[in-house]
Write a protein that holds these residues in place. Structure first.
Motif, PDB file in Angstrom:
ATOM      1  N   MET A 178       0.829  -1.202   0.000  1.00 18.57           N
ATOM      2  CA  MET A 178       0.000   0.000   0.000  1.00 18.57           C
ATOM      3  C   MET A 178       0.867   1.257   0.000  1.00 18.57           C
ATOM      4  O   MET A 178       0.557   2.232  -0.685  1.00 18.57           O
ATOM      5  CB  MET A 178      -0.936  -0.014   1.208  1.00 18.57           C
ATOM      6  N   LYS A 179       1.935   1.251   0.751  1.00 27.74           N
ATOM      7  CA  LYS A 179       2.832   2.419   0.783  1.00 27.74           C
ATOM      8  C   LYS A 179       3.411   2.695  -0.604  1.00 27.74           C
ATOM      9  O   LYS A 179       3.412   3.841  -1.072  1.00 27.74           O
ATOM     10  CB  LYS A 179       3.957   2.205   1.794  1.00 27.74           C
ATOM     11  N   GLU A 180       3.899   1.662  -1.259  1.00 24.19           N
ATOM     12  CA  GLU A 180       4.474   1.821  -2.605  1.00 24.19           C
ATOM     13  C   GLU A 180       3.424   2.358  -3.573  1.00 24.19           C
ATOM     14  O   GLU A 180       3.701   3.233  -4.401  1.00 24.19           O
ATOM     15  CB  GLU A 180       5.017   0.482  -3.100  1.00 24.19           C
ATOM     16  N   PHE A 181       2.211   1.833  -3.450  1.00 24.03           N
ATOM     17  CA  PHE A 181       1.110   2.244  -4.321  1.00 24.03           C
ATOM     18  C   PHE A 181       0.761   3.715  -4.100  1.00 24.03           C
ATOM     19  O   PHE A 181       0.603   4.483  -5.064  1.00 24.03           O
ATOM     20  CB  PHE A 181      -0.106   1.358  -4.033  1.00 24.03           C
ATOM     21  N   VAL A 182       0.651   4.133  -2.838  1.00 26.35           N
ATOM     22  CA  VAL A 182       0.274   5.518  -2.531  1.00 26.35           C
ATOM     23  C   VAL A 182       1.393   6.481  -2.920  1.00 26.35           C
ATOM     24  O   VAL A 182       1.131   7.576  -3.428  1.00 26.35           O
ATOM     25  CB  VAL A 182      -0.106   5.666  -1.043  1.00 26.35           C
ATOM     26  N   ASP A 183       2.651   6.072  -2.723  1.00 25.77           N
ATOM     27  CA  ASP A 183       3.762   6.912  -3.161  1.00 25.77           C
ATOM     28  C   ASP A 183       3.714   7.133  -4.673  1.00 25.77           C
ATOM     29  O   ASP A 183       3.946   8.254  -5.164  1.00 25.77           O
ATOM     30  CB  ASP A 183       5.098   6.270  -2.781  1.00 25.77           C
ATOM     31  N   ALA A 184       3.422   6.085  -5.419  1.00 17.91           N
ATOM     32  CA  ALA A 184       3.343   6.202  -6.877  1.00 17.91           C
ATOM     33  C   ALA A 184       2.195   7.118  -7.284  1.00 17.91           C
ATOM     34  O   ALA A 184       2.323   7.926  -8.219  1.00 17.91           O
ATOM     35  CB  ALA A 184       3.179   4.817  -7.503  1.00 17.91           C
ATOM     36  N   TRP A 185       1.068   7.004  -6.584  1.00 15.53           N
ATOM     37  CA  TRP A 185      -0.076   7.892  -6.859  1.00 15.53           C
ATOM     38  C   TRP A 185       0.275   9.348  -6.558  1.00 15.53           C
ATOM     39  O   TRP A 185      -0.037  10.251  -7.353  1.00 15.53           O
ATOM     40  CB  TRP A 185      -1.273   7.445  -6.014  1.00 15.53           C
ATOM     41  N   LEU A 186       0.945   9.583  -5.438  1.00 17.03           N
ATOM     42  CA  LEU A 186       1.358  10.942  -5.094  1.00 17.03           C
ATOM     43  C   LEU A 186       2.242  11.530  -6.194  1.00 17.03           C
ATOM     44  O   LEU A 186       2.064  12.687  -6.603  1.00 17.03           O
ATOM     45  CB  LEU A 186       2.135  10.941  -3.778  1.00 17.03           C
TER      46      LEU A 186
END
Length: 317
Positions: A272-280
């Motif tokens: 989830m962290k990797e996913f949210v960082d990519a979205w940011l």
């Protein structure tokens, strides 16, 4: 050991050089929780709050693997967000419509859309004492709550971002000239929220201050209004929101720390962290982060949108 984050000229983001556009007279009109005011939607001020949400992207199906937290959220159709509904400019609930607007609320809605295709979110109220617990036990999917990243907190939860940078500042009664900097807090009754980074920072920078701890933001504001506290220390961005709503108080001096805000995600779901960082990174690159800033914080402060902090740049992120 708690890490002191001193504010230096090199790391002051543009957002910290805040000059209220709604000073003096009565309190300024708040951005509508069902959308921005007409001034916010005018061509001079850029896209409206709703226009920013409408332009938010949706992740490709390949970005959401089976069995991930993102897949669970997508199937549910709603992002469960730990946050608040009382923070002007960040996450404020319209008492008539029940809708939330603000920088944090907008980011949460945009992340929900990225995962599910819809901006639908469910708010779970959190405070300083409950954020980590609710992430760890799965009550919330993520926390958007002006959540300062610290190495200590990062032992319990993961942080995507940072997505914004603020710093501890001081709120006093309007017209009070006895306190203009952190050094003036020595010998004064100073309020802070229990468990906040501000509580420790006061002791670092004003060791002779008498620190009064309360659970919530509203209690500290009331203590200043009623004269039970001489000052209230919290992140400048939050205090600007208080001043924006209430002309009986004022933000004084400059921030004396720097606090990177992160998006709290469960440590037990590292993808989830990797996913949210990519979205940011996506919304920063395409300009939506700056447009959301202009439609929310930019309605109360002057100047162009600041450059967002580098993702992963804060210790603990």
């Amino acid at each position: 050991m708690r890490t002191r984050r001193l504010l230096t000229a090199a790391c002051v983001p543009a957002a910290l050089a805040l000059t209220l556009t709604a000073c003096g007279g009565g309190p300024a009109a708040l951005p509508s929780a069902s959308g921005p005011s007409s001034a916010e939607g005018s061509p001079a001020s850029g896209d409206s709050y709703q226009q920013v949400l409408d332009a938010a992207p949706v992740a490709a199906a390949s970005r959401i693997p089976s069995g991930s937290l993102m897949a669970t959220i997508k199937k549910r159709g709603t992002l469960v967000v730990g946050g608040t509904d009382t923070a002007a400019l960040f996450s404020l609930k319209d008492p008539v419509t029940g809708k939330l607007t603000g920088f944090d609320a907008g980011l949460a809605a945009m992340l929900a859309k990225y995962i599910t295709g819809s901006t639908k979110t469910k708010l779970v109220q959190v405070d300083v004492a409950t954020r980590e617990q609710l992430l760890r036990n799965g009550t919330v999917d993520t926390v958007f709550a002006t959540y300062s990243i610290t190495p200590e907190r990062a032992k319990k939860v993961d942080f995507a971002g940072p997505y914004y940078s603020s710093g501890n500042a001081i709120l006093t009664k309007k017209g009070d000239t006895a306190i203009t900097s952190v050094r003036d807090l020595n010998g004064k009754n100073v309020c802070a929220q229990s468990g906040s980074t501000a509580a420790g920072n006061i002791k670092d920078f004003a060791p002779k201050a008498n620190v009064l701890l309360f659970d919530g933001n509203s209690q500290c504001v009331q203590a200043v209004q009623q004269g039970r506290a001489d000052a209230y220390v919290n992140d400048q961005a939050l205090l600007v929101g208080v001043q924006y709503r209430d002309s009986s108080v004022q933000v004084v001096g400059k921030p004396f720390t720097t606090d990177p805000y992160g998006i709290g995600v469960p440590k037990q779901d590292p993808e989830m962290k990797e996913f949210v960082d990519a979205w940011l990174k996506t919304i920063e690159t395409d300009g939506l982060w700056a447009k959301l800033w202009k439609a929310t914080l930019g309605t109360a402060v002057t100047g162009a949108a600041p450059k967002p902090p580098v993702i992963g740049s804060a210790e603990g992120s």
